[in-house]
Every structure is written in structure tokens, then in C-alpha cells.
Design a protein around this motif. Structure first.
Motif, mmCIF file in Angstrom:
data_model
loop_
_atom_site.group_PDB
_atom_site.id
_atom_site.type_symbol
_atom_site.label_atom_id
_atom_site.label_comp_id
_atom_site.label_asym_id
_atom_site.label_seq_id
_atom_site.Cartn_x
_atom_site.Cartn_y
_atom_site.Cartn_z
ATOM 1 N N PRO A 91 42.422 -23.623 49.618
ATOM 2 C CA PRO A 91 41.719 -23.532 48.341
ATOM 3 C C PRO A 91 40.651 -22.431 48.367
ATOM 4 O O PRO A 91 39.911 -22.294 49.337
ATOM 5 N N ALA B 207 52.367 -22.568 40.128
ATOM 6 C CA ALA B 207 51.705 -23.836 40.473
ATOM 7 C C ALA B 207 51.136 -23.788 41.888
ATOM 8 O O ALA B 207 50.043 -24.312 42.148
ATOM 9 N N THR B 208 51.843 -23.143 42.780
ATOM 10 C CA THR B 208 51.348 -23.002 44.154
ATOM 11 C C THR B 208 50.115 -22.107 44.177
ATOM 12 O O THR B 208 49.128 -22.420 44.844
ATOM 13 N N MET C 152 47.999 -21.713 41.773
ATOM 14 C CA MET C 152 46.916 -22.508 41.185
ATOM 15 C C MET C 152 46.372 -23.545 42.163
ATOM 16 O O MET C 152 45.200 -23.912 42.084
ATOM 17 N N SER C 153 47.189 -23.995 43.099
ATOM 18 C CA SER C 153 46.708 -24.972 44.086
ATOM 19 C C SER C 153 45.715 -24.335 45.053
ATOM 20 O O SER C 153 44.999 -25.045 45.758
ATOM 21 N N TYR C 154 45.662 -23.015 45.087
ATOM 22 C CA TYR C 154 44.723 -22.278 45.937
ATOM 23 C C TYR C 154 43.557 -21.682 45.141
ATOM 24 O O TYR C 154 42.879 -20.782 45.613
#
Length: 98
Positions: A44, A71-72, A74-76
Motif C-alpha cells: 500500500p 483493481a490491483t 487500486m489495492s496499492y
């Protein structure tokens, strides 16, 4: 503040993007499009960190390391300070595939 960053390659940075607004917030009108972030994105804040940001940053059509899914990416993304409470955020989709 206004920022427009287009058509660049960023290599060797600790994170792809960091935006921090002033206190009190003055706003950030940022467009970061068609860039290559050749960085390791594995935790993150490594893709993006927004600190006290009240606006939505336009970061569409970028390449994010070796990630191929929005989406991946955005997960970071890390929202720090009052960013969530102010409605701040970032749009990364669509992304450019590695």
C-alpha cells in the motif's frame, strides 16, 4: 495547485505518485496520463499515496509497473490524513498493459 504530467517514464522511485495538499486544503487539479511508472509496486502506498487530498486525481492511461489490473493498482493506493473524509481519491482505469 494544478499539475499536468504526460508522456514520461519514471524509473527507480520508491512509489509512483505522492500528492499532499496544504492545510487548510487548497485543492489539487492533477492530470497524470500516458506515463510509465517503472517501479516495484508491492505494498500500500507504492502505487499512490494521497495525503490530505480533497480532490479526485485523474491518473488514467498509465502503466503501473508490471500490474495489468486496475483493481490491483487500486489495492496499492494509500489514503492518508483527511483524504477519505474530504472525498479525495484517484481514478486509474483504464490502465496501459505492461
Amino acid at each position: 495547485s494544478t499539475a499536468s504530467v504526460t508522456g514520461n517514464t519514471f524509473t527507480g522511485f520508491e512509489r509512483a505518485l505522492l500528492f499532499q495538499d496544504a492545510t487548510p486544503a487548497v485543492g489539487i487539479a492533477a492530470k497524470v496520463n500516458h506515463n510509465v511508472f517503472d517501479v516495484v509496486i508491492d505494498a500500500p502506498g507504492k502505487a499512490v499515496e494521497l495525503v490530505d487530498v480533497k480532490d479526485v486525481i485523474d491518473a488514467r492511461n498509465n502503466r503501473w509497473g508490471d500490474l495489468d489490473d486496475a483493481a490491483t493498482v487500486m489495492s496499492y493506493v494509500l489514503l492518508s490524513g483527511a483524504t477519505e473524509g474530504r472525498g479525495g481519491g484517484i481514478v486509474v482505469e483504464p490502465i496501459i498493459m505492461p
